[in-house]
Design a protein around this motif. Structure first.
Motif, short mmCIF file in Angstrom:
data_model
loop_
_atom_site.label_atom_id
_atom_site.label_comp_id
_atom_site.label_asym_id
_atom_site.label_seq_id
_atom_site.Cartn_x
_atom_site.Cartn_y
_atom_site.Cartn_z
N TYR A 39 0.87 -1.16 0.00
CA TYR A 39 0.00 0.00 0.00
C TYR A 39 0.92 1.22 0.00
O TYR A 39 1.75 1.37 0.89
CB TYR A 39 -0.92 -0.02 1.22
CG TYR A 39 -1.69 -1.32 1.34
CD1 TYR A 39 -2.95 -1.46 0.76
CD2 TYR A 39 -1.13 -2.42 2.00
CE1 TYR A 39 -3.64 -2.67 0.86
CE2 TYR A 39 -1.81 -3.62 2.09
CZ TYR A 39 -3.07 -3.73 1.52
OH TYR A 39 -3.75 -4.93 1.60
N HIS A 109 -0.69 11.29 -1.50
CA HIS A 109 -1.78 10.70 -2.27
C HIS A 109 -1.61 9.19 -2.23
O HIS A 109 -0.50 8.68 -2.41
CB HIS A 109 -1.71 11.20 -3.72
CG HIS A 109 -2.65 10.49 -4.66
ND1 HIS A 109 -3.97 10.84 -4.78
CD2 HIS A 109 -2.43 9.46 -5.53
CE1 HIS A 109 -4.54 10.05 -5.68
NE2 HIS A 109 -3.63 9.21 -6.14
N GLN A 110 -2.69 8.47 -1.98
CA GLN A 110 -2.62 7.01 -2.02
C GLN A 110 -2.58 6.56 -3.46
O GLN A 110 -3.49 6.83 -4.25
CB GLN A 110 -3.81 6.38 -1.30
CG GLN A 110 -3.71 4.86 -1.23
CD GLN A 110 -4.82 4.22 -0.42
OE1 GLN A 110 -5.60 4.91 0.24
NE2 GLN A 110 -4.91 2.90 -0.48
N GLY A 112 -2.86 4.57 -6.79
CA GLY A 112 -3.63 3.50 -7.39
C GLY A 112 -2.75 2.63 -8.28
O GLY A 112 -1.62 2.99 -8.62
N ASP A 113 -3.29 1.46 -8.69
CA ASP A 113 -2.50 0.49 -9.45
C ASP A 113 -1.98 1.07 -10.77
O ASP A 113 -0.87 0.76 -11.19
CB ASP A 113 -3.34 -0.76 -9.74
CG ASP A 113 -3.64 -1.55 -8.47
OD1 ASP A 113 -2.87 -1.41 -7.50
OD2 ASP A 113 -4.63 -2.29 -8.46
N GLU A 115 -1.57 4.34 -11.55
CA GLU A 115 -1.16 5.74 -11.45
C GLU A 115 0.36 5.88 -11.47
O GLU A 115 1.08 5.03 -10.96
CB GLU A 115 -1.72 6.37 -10.17
CG GLU A 115 -3.22 6.59 -10.21
CD GLU A 115 -3.73 7.32 -8.99
OE1 GLU A 115 -4.44 8.32 -9.14
OE2 GLU A 115 -3.41 6.86 -7.87
#
Length: 266
Positions: A39, A109-110, A112-113, A115
């Protein structure tokens, strides 16, 4: 003769390219390595100063203390990736922010797969906003949603808000655009009644400008001040926007870092 040699060289080059395009590798399914799920947060610190990477990763790991460990990588372009190995460790960081290193706030920012960590926008930070002077009878989730939306993007209220007796302030979680001025207060009233003022304080608020109200610089670096060098600029913001906070010790965090060598953690 020279012309024929040139033609031969071109033909040979084309043959080599065709050979390369024909080549390929087929990987059997049993050879595929299933990597442990991670993550990732991509972030940057709101400062123009150089960041001491080794000190920063130890401080942040010491603050976050992830049960499953973490990694920190310098991506270049003032960006860093923070890799976690359990979603609860990631969520603890997201819920506990904002975070700072040497008074510079971290915005993240988390990832994404699909990104790209170098192109995702980094301009918002989740903060707890303390709301003071709410008139009696106005304490409802719908009112707090409207209040939070006036400050930034409403996230959630503090669950303790609706428990117990009267409180001097309530807390609302809000995602704030760091490129816009902080909101100082907001008018509110019941239909047919007089206006009242709600006043805001921000928890863990880092460096911000007392002139323009934008996070990440002081008045000494403010464009408004530079544009008016011979004018006395009124400071409409102040330290009163900072909510009192508990002291947090910046313990060294090497025990939680997976990517630190023994020599680096000494």
């Amino acid at each position: 003769m020279a012309r024929s040699e040139t033609l031969l060289e071109e033909m040979y080059a084309n043959l080599v390219i065709e050979d390369e395009e024909e080549e390929g590798i087929i990987v059997a399914n049993q050879e595929i390595v299933v990597q442990k799920q991670t993550y990732v947060l991509v972030g940057k610190f709101l400062t123009d100063k150089n960041i001491n990477f080794h000190a920063m990763q130890n401080v942040m790991a010491g603050l976050w203390r992830p049960n499953e460990g973490m990694e920190v990588h310098d991506l270049g372009g003032l960006r860093y990736s923070f890799v976690f190995y359990h979603k609860m460790d990631l969520q603890k960081v997201i819920d506990g922010g904002p975070w700072s290193f040497e008074h510079a706030m971290l915005i993240y920012h988390q990832l994404g797969d699909a990104e790209d960590p170098m192109t995702v926008k980094l301009q918002e930070v989740d903060m707890w906003v303390q709301v003071y002077d709410i008139p009696r009878g106005f304490l409802s989730e719908s009112v707090l949603r409207s209040v939070g939306s006036s400050v930034g993007k409403y996230v959630k209220p503090d669950p303790a808000t609706f428990e117990g007796m009267w409180k001097p302030y309530v807390r609302v979680r809000v995602s704030i655009n760091v490129e816009k001025p902080l909101k100082r207060r907001l008018k509110i009233k019941r239909e047919g009644d007089n206006w009242s003022w709600l006043n805001f304080k921000y928890e863990r608020l880092g460096i911000f400008c007392f002139v323009c109200g934008i996070i990440g610089h002081s008045e000494r670096e403010c464009n408004v001040v530079y544009a008016n060098p011979d004018k006395v600029i009124e400071k409409t913001y102040g330290t009163w926007l900072r909510a009192p906070s508990r002291n947090v010790k910046n313990n060294r965090g090497s025990r939680w870092l997976r990517n630190v060598n023994v020599g680096e953690s000494a």
